[in-house]
Scaffold this motif. Structure first.
Motif, PDB file in Angstrom:
ATOM      1  N   ARG A 196      42.137  62.708  33.668  1.00 19.97           N
ATOM      2  CA  ARG A 196      42.616  61.995  34.849  1.00 19.97           C
ATOM      3  C   ARG A 196      44.115  61.727  34.812  1.00 19.97           C
ATOM      4  NH1 ARG A 196      39.914  56.092  34.586  1.00 19.97           N
ATOM      5  NH2 ARG A 196      41.284  55.769  36.377  1.00 19.97           N
ATOM      6  N   VAL A 208      38.259  63.236  35.993  1.00 20.04           N
ATOM      7  CA  VAL A 208      37.957  63.276  37.423  1.00 20.04           C
ATOM      8  C   VAL A 208      37.591  64.722  37.758  1.00 20.04           C
ATOM      9  CG1 VAL A 208      39.464  61.356  38.102  1.00 20.04           C
ATOM     10  CG2 VAL A 208      40.388  63.670  38.014  1.00 20.04           C
ATOM     11  N   TYR A 263      40.587  66.214  43.568  1.00 12.91           N
ATOM     12  CA  TYR A 263      41.778  65.528  43.063  1.00 12.91           C
ATOM     13  C   TYR A 263      42.905  66.509  42.727  1.00 12.91           C
ATOM     14  CZ  TYR A 263      38.794  61.435  42.876  1.00 12.91           C
ATOM     15  OH  TYR A 263      37.961  60.402  43.217  1.00 12.91           O
ATOM     16  N   TYR A 264      42.585  67.518  41.939  1.00  7.38           N
ATOM     17  CA  TYR A 264      43.659  68.406  41.496  1.00  7.38           C
ATOM     18  C   TYR A 264      43.869  69.593  42.423  1.00  7.38           C
ATOM     19  CZ  TYR A 264      44.251  65.599  37.380  1.00  7.38           C
ATOM     20  OH  TYR A 264      44.531  64.548  36.541  1.00  7.38           O
TER      21      TYR A 264
END
Length: 431
Positions: free
Chosen positions: A41, A238, A243-244
């Motif tokens: 994360r 995560v 998210y990425y």
């Protein structure tokens, strides 16, 4: 990479279920770049550059295929075929400039990607194979870029091929026959151009294959992170998506802004003006230089100016040219041994105060100085500067790094990634 808390992919759509049962491609994508791939994360924007390198390779492959449709690999018309692309092919100028500058941007993101790996210890166990495959990719990139630089058949293309292949003639006994075998003759000509064009077209697909292995190897231990601490619980991670994917998308947008700005407004800034002159074997350019991304290695080559031999006898054991060639290739090949040269148990440079000083105030300046010296004539003070910078470069990896990894006292590491991000112990953050 397998974690007990990783989500398992179960397609909801009947068509996707049918496809997944017979060809598990949806499952593969989900587990590789989707919510089924847990990622630390705390990754910062330095971790974007792997994705950017992949995007740069795709730009090169797509534009290269289009250019190959119009390019003629013949010494009599190669230069004019490039001019034809620029002037007569619809949007040909854009495709050519995008390909030409795309090579520079490819090397920019790869160099940042490599320096991130060097600083954060991404080459350490259990990620040695990821690093080794990355070095293979870098070597293939260098070969591909050199061969592509020859194809326009301008002055710097011809003389660059003459100089670079001339390195092999420094090898005793087999050097000159090897050079003639590579060129298909005694000097760059039709045979050499055909070979370079064929290999330049082929190698990007080889690079793509090695990148697949690189990513495959990455998914076994998982991504590294700025702390170098292992993932210990679900709260340390995560899902990669969303998210990425969002973070990489933002990074890709910034990358494309710079790429398009250079392509449209300063397309020749990173090139050499002599390459807009047709190749002339009878006229040597005043100062032969490679593309900018080879300059540090070219400076290492030029740093050796004195033969190594027995003093006062005139007996030469190793000529200066051979030492320069060996040092130039050795400066890259030593990356293969880096996981075993650095024996520190701590990965991240953020927690290694002595390593950090030598990295930022030693290695980085030496590489930048070598880049500047590589673009300068082989005269003083540039030769002396390149000698000093090259000496430090090798000393950093072969002497300083092994010693520092043994005597250095690292800073205390966080107990977990969660603690590094939130400042709270793992159990408290999980609660």
């Amino acid at each position: 990479m397998s974690f007990p808390w990783a989500q398992q992919y179960t397609p909801q759509n009947p068509v996707m279920q049918w496809v997944d049962e017979r060809l598990p491609l949806p499952r593969l994508v989900y587990n590789a770049v989707g919510a089924g791939y847990p990622v630390p994360r705390n990754l910062n924007y330095f971790w974007n550059f792997g994705v950017l390198a992949g995007a740069a390779l795709m730009i090169q492959i797509i534009t290269g295929i289009i250019l190959a449709m119009h390019y003629a690999a013949n010494v009599g018309v190669a230069f004019n075929s490039v001019e034809h692309i620029m002037r007569d092919v619809p949007a040909g100028w854009f495709i050519r400039y995008a390909h030409m500058n795309g090579a520079s941007f490819f090397f920019i993101v790869v160099y940042i990607h490599m320096f991130r790996g060097l600083y954060f210890g991404s080459y350490k166990a259990p990620r040695e194979m990821i690093w080794l495959l990355g070095v293979v990719i870098f070597l293939l990139m260098m070969a591909t870029g050199f061969m592509g630089y020859v194809l326009p058949w301008g002055q710097m293309s011809f003389w660059g091929a003459q100089v670079i292949t001339g390195f092999f003639s420094a090898i005793p006994v087999v050097g000159e026959p090897l050079r003639q075998w590579l060129l298909g003759g005694f000097a760059p000509d039709q045979a050499a151009l055909n070979r370079f064009f064929s290999l330049h077209y082929l190698l990007p697909f080889v690079i793509a294959g090695v990148i697949i292995l690189h990513i495959w190897a990455l998914h076994i231990p998982g991504s590294s992170n700025p702390t170098g601490v292992h993932i210990k619980a679900e709260s340390d991670t995560v899902p990669f998506h969303p998210y990425y994917t969002a973070k990489d998308g933002f990074g890709l947008g910034v990358f494309l802004i710079f790429f398009v700005a250079i392509t449209f407004f300063a397309p020749n800034m990173l090139g050499h003006p002599d390459n807009y002159i047709p190749a002339n074997p009878l006229s040597t350019p005043a100062h032969i230089v490679p593309e900018w991304y080879y300059l540090p290695f070219y400076a290492i080559l030029k740093a050796f100016t004195v033969d190594f031999g027995i003093p006062f006898t005139g007996i030469v054991i190793i000529p200066a040219k051979l030492m320069g060639v060996l040092a130039m290739f050795g400066s890259i090949l030593l990356f293969f041994f880096l996981p075993w040269l650095d024996t520190s148990p701590v990965r991240s440079g953020n927690y290694r105060p002595l390593f950090k000083k030598f990295f930022w105030f030693g290695l980085v300046p030496s590489v930048l100085i070598l880049g500047v010296c590589g673009a300068m004539p082989a005269e003083q003070p540039w030769v002396l500067l390149s000698q000093l910078a090259a000496a430090y470069y090798f000393a950093h990896f072969l002497i300083i790094l092994p010693i520092v990894s043994r005597i250095e006292k690292p800073l205390p590491l966080p107990n977990s990634i969660t603690e590094a991000v939130t400042g709270k112990p793992l159990q408290e953050a999980a609660a």
